[in-house]
Write a protein that holds these residues in place. Sequence first.
Motif, mmCIF file in Angstrom:
data_model
loop_
_atom_site.group_PDB
_atom_site.id
_atom_site.type_symbol
_atom_site.label_atom_id
_atom_site.label_comp_id
_atom_site.label_asym_id
_atom_site.label_seq_id
_atom_site.Cartn_x
_atom_site.Cartn_y
_atom_site.Cartn_z
ATOM 1 N N TYR A 1 0.898 -1.192 -0.345
ATOM 2 C CA TYR A 1 0.295 0.047 -0.202
ATOM 3 C C TYR A 1 0.985 1.478 -0.036
ATOM 4 N N PHE B 1 -0.574 -6.928 -7.324
ATOM 5 C CA PHE B 1 -2.106 -7.019 -7.651
ATOM 6 C C PHE B 1 -2.735 -7.910 -7.094
ATOM 7 N N PHE C 1 -5.659 -9.119 -5.101
ATOM 8 C CA PHE C 1 -6.744 -8.005 -5.845
ATOM 9 C C PHE C 1 -7.392 -8.738 -7.719
ATOM 10 N N PHE C 2 -8.470 -8.619 -7.752
ATOM 11 C CA PHE C 2 -8.900 -8.960 -8.833
ATOM 12 C C PHE C 2 -8.467 -10.655 -9.168
ATOM 13 N N THR D 1 -5.101 -16.496 -3.631
ATOM 14 C CA THR D 1 -3.868 -15.065 -4.589
ATOM 15 C C THR D 1 -3.583 -16.087 -5.691
#
Length: 290
Positions: A10, A64, A69-70, A163
Amino acid sequence: MEVATQVAFYSALSIGVPIIICAARCVYILCRKEYIKNAFCKIFVASLISNSIAFLMLMHNLRFPGMGFFPGYYEAVKNGWWLPFQSYLTRIAYMLSLMFSFALSLNRVSSLYLQEKLNEKIWRYFFFIHLPLMILFSATLTVDVALNKAEYVQATDANGKITYRFVNYNITRNWDSYYTILECVADAVCNFMIIFKLFRIRMGTMKRTPFENSLYLISFASFFVHTAKTGMQIALRYNVFPNSSLQLAYLFNNAIYDASLLMPTVSILTLTKEIRVEFQRVDVAQHDRD
């Protein structure tokens, strides 16, 4: 370590995105006639673009999916035929960032040791001769990546979150790592030559503008951070770190990698008053239009 990984991610994202936007504005400023005629600025523009591409692709390819993420997107593309080429382009951008750092040092050497007219002739056609050759050379050094398999492998973190890990297979040639070692040595020699010459003639007595003098500091900063990045990459590739500290070493490597890609923008805004003033003018002009 899970908390440290999240903090690192982050931090890189929150710092990196604004700096990438600043890099785009720096490119806009440096492409003006009064700056782009300077060979150093030509190299620096190419460096800013390459570094921005490398940072964004690094986030897309590794960070990511590694943070979960996604997941739907990465599940859909995990066996895509284009993944080796995606990795290939990322590695080309990485190699170019190293080459541009060396080119900046080489440019400072030529500006100190060669006559001004000869130096201008050498770098005049950077975008038409030097840059295409550098891209071709980078592509050749990393071609093994494009010729082999790559995929996203599903995994779970300590909290059970899905992940994805990007994996290249059958990468046997190490041309790029051999080259980076040679380039770091050559870059060190260039910077020694610069320091030696500057000590002899003293920067205060040089008939150059403050803008041109600041370019030496930018070149030094680029050299040091890219040397640190290359050292970490080689250490990780050849398993120098013990398994107990390997995850920490990867976090440190990511931090250095991000610094090497983002630092040029920070350095030119910090060390070069002319660009900083122009940057503020652009900001004020956009604010007035709004």
